[in-house]
Design a protein around this motif. Structure first.
Motif, PDB file in Angstrom:
ATOM      1  N   LEU A   1      63.928 -13.254 -63.631  1.00  0.00           N
ATOM      2  CA  LEU A   1      63.216 -12.446 -64.509  1.00  0.00           C
ATOM      3  C   LEU A   1      61.730 -12.356 -63.495  1.00  0.00           C
ATOM      4  CD1 LEU A   1      63.079  -9.160 -64.650  1.00  0.00           C
ATOM      5  CD2 LEU A   1      63.118  -9.582 -66.946  1.00  0.00           C
ATOM      6  N   LYS A   2      60.878 -13.699 -63.989  1.00  0.00           N
ATOM      7  CA  LYS A   2      59.875 -13.133 -63.816  1.00  0.00           C
ATOM      8  C   LYS A   2      59.444 -13.750 -62.169  1.00  0.00           C
ATOM      9  CE  LYS A   2      54.971 -14.956 -64.476  1.00  0.00           C
ATOM     10  NZ  LYS A   2      54.187 -14.597 -65.339  1.00  0.00           N
ATOM     11  N   ASN A   3      60.230 -14.858 -61.896  1.00  0.00           N
ATOM     12  CA  ASN A   3      60.416 -15.523 -60.216  1.00  0.00           C
ATOM     13  C   ASN A   3      60.552 -13.717 -59.311  1.00  0.00           C
ATOM     14  OD1 ASN A   3      60.422 -17.215 -61.926  1.00  0.00           O
ATOM     15  ND2 ASN A   3      61.516 -18.919 -60.064  1.00  0.00           N
ATOM     16  N   THR A   4      61.561 -13.406 -59.665  1.00  0.00           N
ATOM     17  CA  THR A   4      61.882 -11.792 -59.353  1.00  0.00           C
ATOM     18  C   THR A   4      61.205 -10.829 -59.093  1.00  0.00           C
ATOM     19  OG1 THR A   4      64.224 -12.325 -59.379  1.00  0.00           O
ATOM     20  CG2 THR A   4      63.755 -10.558 -59.053  1.00  0.00           C
ATOM     21  N   LEU A   5      60.604 -10.451 -59.693  1.00  0.00           N
ATOM     22  CA  LEU A   5      59.026  -9.722 -59.827  1.00  0.00           C
ATOM     23  C   LEU A   5      58.103 -10.078 -58.857  1.00  0.00           C
ATOM     24  CD1 LEU A   5      58.938  -9.054 -63.667  1.00  0.00           C
ATOM     25  CD2 LEU A   5      59.914  -7.573 -62.030  1.00  0.00           C
ATOM     26  N   LEU A   6      57.847 -11.457 -59.224  1.00  0.00           N
ATOM     27  CA  LEU A   6      57.023 -11.968 -57.704  1.00  0.00           C
ATOM     28  C   LEU A   6      57.035 -11.746 -56.734  1.00  0.00           C
ATOM     29  CD1 LEU A   6      55.809 -14.685 -60.500  1.00  0.00           C
ATOM     30  CD2 LEU A   6      54.174 -12.393 -60.308  1.00  0.00           C
ATOM     31  N   ARG A   7      58.128 -11.160 -56.598  1.00  0.00           N
ATOM     32  CA  ARG A   7      58.728 -11.294 -54.618  1.00  0.00           C
ATOM     33  C   ARG A   7      58.126 -10.740 -54.268  1.00  0.00           C
ATOM     34  NH1 ARG A   7      64.918 -13.755 -53.599  1.00  0.00           N
ATOM     35  NH2 ARG A   7      64.238 -12.776 -51.996  1.00  0.00           N
ATOM     36  N   GLN A   8      57.260 -11.010 -53.426  1.00  0.00           N
ATOM     37  CA  GLN A   8      56.667  -9.365 -52.399  1.00  0.00           C
ATOM     38  C   GLN A   8      57.285  -8.686 -51.704  1.00  0.00           C
ATOM     39  OE1 GLN A   8      53.409  -8.430 -53.594  1.00  0.00           O
ATOM     40  NE2 GLN A   8      53.868  -9.686 -55.303  1.00  0.00           N
ATOM     41  N   ASP A   9      58.610  -9.665 -50.775  1.00  0.00           N
ATOM     42  CA  ASP A   9      59.369  -8.977 -50.287  1.00  0.00           C
ATOM     43  C   ASP A   9      60.881  -8.449 -51.149  1.00  0.00           C
ATOM     44  OD1 ASP A   9      60.747 -11.395 -51.368  1.00  0.00           O
ATOM     45  OD2 ASP A   9      62.485 -12.171 -50.127  1.00  0.00           O
TER      46      ASP A   9
ATOM     47  N   SER B   1      62.305 -15.861 -68.902  1.00  0.00           N
ATOM     48  CA  SER B   1      62.968 -15.880 -68.225  1.00  0.00           C
ATOM     49  C   SER B   1      64.594 -16.238 -67.823  1.00  0.00           C
ATOM     50  CB  SER B   1      63.053 -17.628 -68.627  1.00  0.00           C
ATOM     51  OG  SER B   1      63.445 -17.631 -70.269  1.00  0.00           O
ATOM     52  N   ARG B   2      64.756 -14.243 -69.243  1.00  0.00           N
ATOM     53  CA  ARG B   2      66.206 -14.050 -67.907  1.00  0.00           C
ATOM     54  C   ARG B   2      66.564 -14.237 -66.643  1.00  0.00           C
ATOM     55  NH1 ARG B   2      68.927 -10.150 -71.613  1.00  0.00           N
ATOM     56  NH2 ARG B   2      69.788  -9.074 -69.870  1.00  0.00           N
ATOM     57  N   ARG B   3      68.621 -13.965 -66.322  1.00  0.00           N
ATOM     58  CA  ARG B   3      68.691 -14.067 -65.049  1.00  0.00           C
ATOM     59  C   ARG B   3      68.806 -12.454 -64.441  1.00  0.00           C
ATOM     60  NH1 ARG B   3      68.659 -18.787 -62.222  1.00  0.00           N
ATOM     61  NH2 ARG B   3      69.522 -17.557 -61.811  1.00  0.00           N
ATOM     62  N   VAL B   4      68.298 -12.134 -63.619  1.00  0.00           N
ATOM     63  CA  VAL B   4      68.718 -10.908 -63.235  1.00  0.00           C
ATOM     64  C   VAL B   4      69.958 -10.640 -63.224  1.00  0.00           C
ATOM     65  CG1 VAL B   4      67.594  -9.375 -61.566  1.00  0.00           C
ATOM     66  CG2 VAL B   4      66.579 -10.878 -62.290  1.00  0.00           C
TER      67      VAL B   4
ATOM     68  N   ARG C   1      55.510 -21.962 -69.122  1.00  0.00           N
ATOM     69  CA  ARG C   1      55.332 -22.025 -67.369  1.00  0.00           C
ATOM     70  C   ARG C   1      56.534 -21.386 -66.895  1.00  0.00           C
ATOM     71  NH1 ARG C   1      50.658 -23.262 -64.053  1.00  0.00           N
ATOM     72  NH2 ARG C   1      49.566 -23.338 -65.930  1.00  0.00           N
ATOM     73  N   ILE C   2      56.483 -20.397 -66.404  1.00  0.00           N
ATOM     74  CA  ILE C   2      57.554 -20.053 -66.055  1.00  0.00           C
ATOM     75  C   ILE C   2      57.210 -19.901 -63.789  1.00  0.00           C
ATOM     76  CG2 ILE C   2      59.543 -18.574 -65.343  1.00  0.00           C
ATOM     77  CD1 ILE C   2      59.635 -18.410 -68.807  1.00  0.00           C
ATOM     78  N   ALA C   3      57.510 -19.684 -63.267  1.00  0.00           N
ATOM     79  CA  ALA C   3      57.539 -20.073 -61.844  1.00  0.00           C
ATOM     80  C   ALA C   3      56.812 -20.452 -61.722  1.00  0.00           C
ATOM     81  CB  ALA C   3      57.674 -18.152 -61.303  1.00  0.00           C
TER      82      ALA C   3
ATOM     83  N   PHE D   1      54.731 -13.833 -74.044  1.00  0.00           N
ATOM     84  CA  PHE D   1      55.808 -13.405 -74.186  1.00  0.00           C
ATOM     85  C   PHE D   1      56.009 -13.270 -75.314  1.00  0.00           C
ATOM     86  CE2 PHE D   1      59.263 -16.577 -75.278  1.00  0.00           C
ATOM     87  CZ  PHE D   1      58.683 -17.679 -75.039  1.00  0.00           C
ATOM     88  N   CYS D   2      56.785 -12.719 -76.460  1.00  0.00           N
ATOM     89  CA  CYS D   2      57.345 -12.113 -77.645  1.00  0.00           C
ATOM     90  C   CYS D   2      58.537 -13.010 -78.433  1.00  0.00           C
ATOM     91  CB  CYS D   2      56.813 -11.002 -78.302  1.00  0.00           C
ATOM     92  SG  CYS D   2      57.277 -11.073 -80.425  1.00  0.00           S
ATOM     93  N   PRO D   3      58.447 -14.384 -78.616  1.00  0.00           N
ATOM     94  CA  PRO D   3      60.012 -14.318 -79.279  1.00  0.00           C
ATOM     95  C   PRO D   3      61.106 -13.452 -79.815  1.00  0.00           C
ATOM     96  CG  PRO D   3      58.349 -15.864 -80.010  1.00  0.00           C
ATOM     97  CD  PRO D   3      57.319 -15.362 -79.436  1.00  0.00           C
ATOM     98  N   THR D   4      60.604 -12.636 -80.529  1.00  0.00           N
ATOM     99  CA  THR D   4      61.342 -12.039 -81.077  1.00  0.00           C
ATOM    100  C   THR D   4      61.463 -10.417 -80.884  1.00  0.00           C
ATOM    101  OG1 THR D   4      59.795 -12.460 -82.653  1.00  0.00           O
ATOM    102  CG2 THR D   4      61.322 -10.941 -83.454  1.00  0.00           C
ATOM    103  N   CYS D   5      60.843  -9.523 -79.784  1.00  0.00           N
ATOM    104  CA  CYS D   5      60.949  -8.447 -78.525  1.00  0.00           C
ATOM    105  C   CYS D   5      61.081  -8.891 -77.471  1.00  0.00           C
ATOM    106  CB  CYS D   5      59.732  -7.619 -79.225  1.00  0.00           C
ATOM    107  SG  CYS D   5      58.646  -7.577 -79.714  1.00  0.00           S
ATOM    108  N   GLN D   6      61.377 -10.256 -77.106  1.00  0.00           N
ATOM    109  CA  GLN D   6      61.775 -10.120 -75.424  1.00  0.00           C
ATOM    110  C   GLN D   6      63.182 -11.775 -75.530  1.00  0.00           C
ATOM    111  OE1 GLN D   6      57.575 -10.641 -74.020  1.00  0.00           O
ATOM    112  NE2 GLN D   6      58.734  -9.793 -72.349  1.00  0.00           N
ATOM    113  N   ASN D   7      64.526 -10.624 -75.087  1.00  0.00           N
ATOM    114  CA  ASN D   7      65.551 -11.738 -75.652  1.00  0.00           C
ATOM    115  C   ASN D   7      65.982 -11.069 -73.573  1.00  0.00           C
ATOM    116  OD1 ASN D   7      66.053 -12.366 -78.167  1.00  0.00           O
ATOM    117  ND2 ASN D   7      65.462 -10.217 -78.343  1.00  0.00           N
TER     118      ASN D   7
END
Length: 267
Positions: free
Chosen positions: A152-160, A182-185, A253-255, A261-267
């Motif tokens: 997900l994070k890599n995808t959000l950062l993709r300017q294309d 790090s969820r997969r889109v 460290r991702i991408a 991130f919050c380990p409880t609120c984000q899955n």
DNA sequence: CCATGTACCTGAAGGC
DNA sequence: TGCCTTCAGGTACATG
């Protein structure tokens, strides 16, 4: 690290100052700061700035005779109006207008760039041709990640794919969505995808409303600071308590980027 | 297609 | 004090 909201802030300020002014002189103070296409500095002398636009993280000045001045600030670039420049050591270029007023381009790390060109060659020369959908503003378009695979994070950062999101807003968008960076889109269901889209628009618009994030480098064209750092929910808060659940926020460290991130609120 | 690493740069901050 | 290492993270490019 100006991202879309910081660049939008600069563009709005420039509309108050340099719109309708005539370019008199453009000086390169550090070799390599300006890249010329078939137009160069002297060709724009006397031309009026008829529009100031933003596309992704690019700033576009439209002049008469199809001239274009494009600026990308990358990490530490700044456009400073008049006498608001603070550290003259890092001045890279100087625009002087016919009324004698001046706009400085400064950049500590020299990653940023200015292009001078004509309208026809602009997209190719600057790389704007590769930009994806504009997420907010008058020219915004619809975006989706269907058929897209990846972190997900890599995808959000993709300017294309979507133009304008950087590291800070990527983390904020993931937090608001309740999605782990790090969820997969490809594993997102409809509800999660809708929430993600809403979060992209919301987080960027809030950033614009608050005139951007001034945490390390960003300042406006008059040396003014943004206010949005006060409202960040997750970025820069490693070790602090989550505003939603009070648990401790983590940083990994991702991408290749520091990711909060919050380990409880984000899955 | 996607992920990772390196390069481009400088200054701030931390360890010793 | 000073030296060294790490970190900050936008984008292009090479590589697996």
């Amino acid at each position: 690290m100006p991202e879309l909201p910081e660049v939008e802030t600069i563009v709005r300020e420039l509309r108050e100052t340099i719109l309708n002014k005539k370019v008199w002189k453009i000086e390169e103070l550090t070799p390599g700061a300006i890249v010329c296409g078939s137009f160069c500095s002297n060709d724009l002398k006397g031309e009026k700035i008829i529009a100031v636009l933003r596309r992704g993280k690019f700033i576009v000045l439209e002049l008469g005779v199809s001239g274009r001045i494009v600026v990308h600030l990358r990490m530490t670039g700044r456009l400073i109006w008049g006498d608001h420049y603070i550290n003259k050591k890092h001045m890279r270029a100087l625009f002087t207008f016919s009324d004698g007023s001046r706009l400085f381009y400064g950049d500590v790390r020299r990653f940023g760039k200015i292009w001078i060109c004509n309208a026809k060659e602009m997209d190719q020369l600057t790389g704007m041709i590769r930009l994806g959908v504009e997420p907010v503003g008058k020219t915004h378009g619809a975006f989706h990640f269907r058929g897209r695979k990846g972190i997900l994070k890599n995808t959000l950062l993709r300017q294309d794919l979507i133009a304008g999101i950087g590291n800070i807003y990527a983390d904020e968008i993931c937090f608001r969505s309740g999605l782990h960076p790090s969820r997969r889109v490809e594993t997102l269901n409809k509800k999660e995808m809708d929430l993600l889209k809403e979060s992209i628009v919301y987080c960027l618009q809030e950033g614009i409303k608050n005139c951007g994030v001034s945490m390390s480098d960003f300042v406006g064209t008059r040396g003014n600071l943004g206010k949005h750092q006060k409202y960040l929910q997750i970025y820069g808060r490693a070790g602090d308590n989550c505003y939603k659940c009070q648990n401790v926020i983590e940083k990994v460290r991702i991408a290749g980027r520091g990711t909060h991130f919050c380990p409880t609120c984000q899955n």
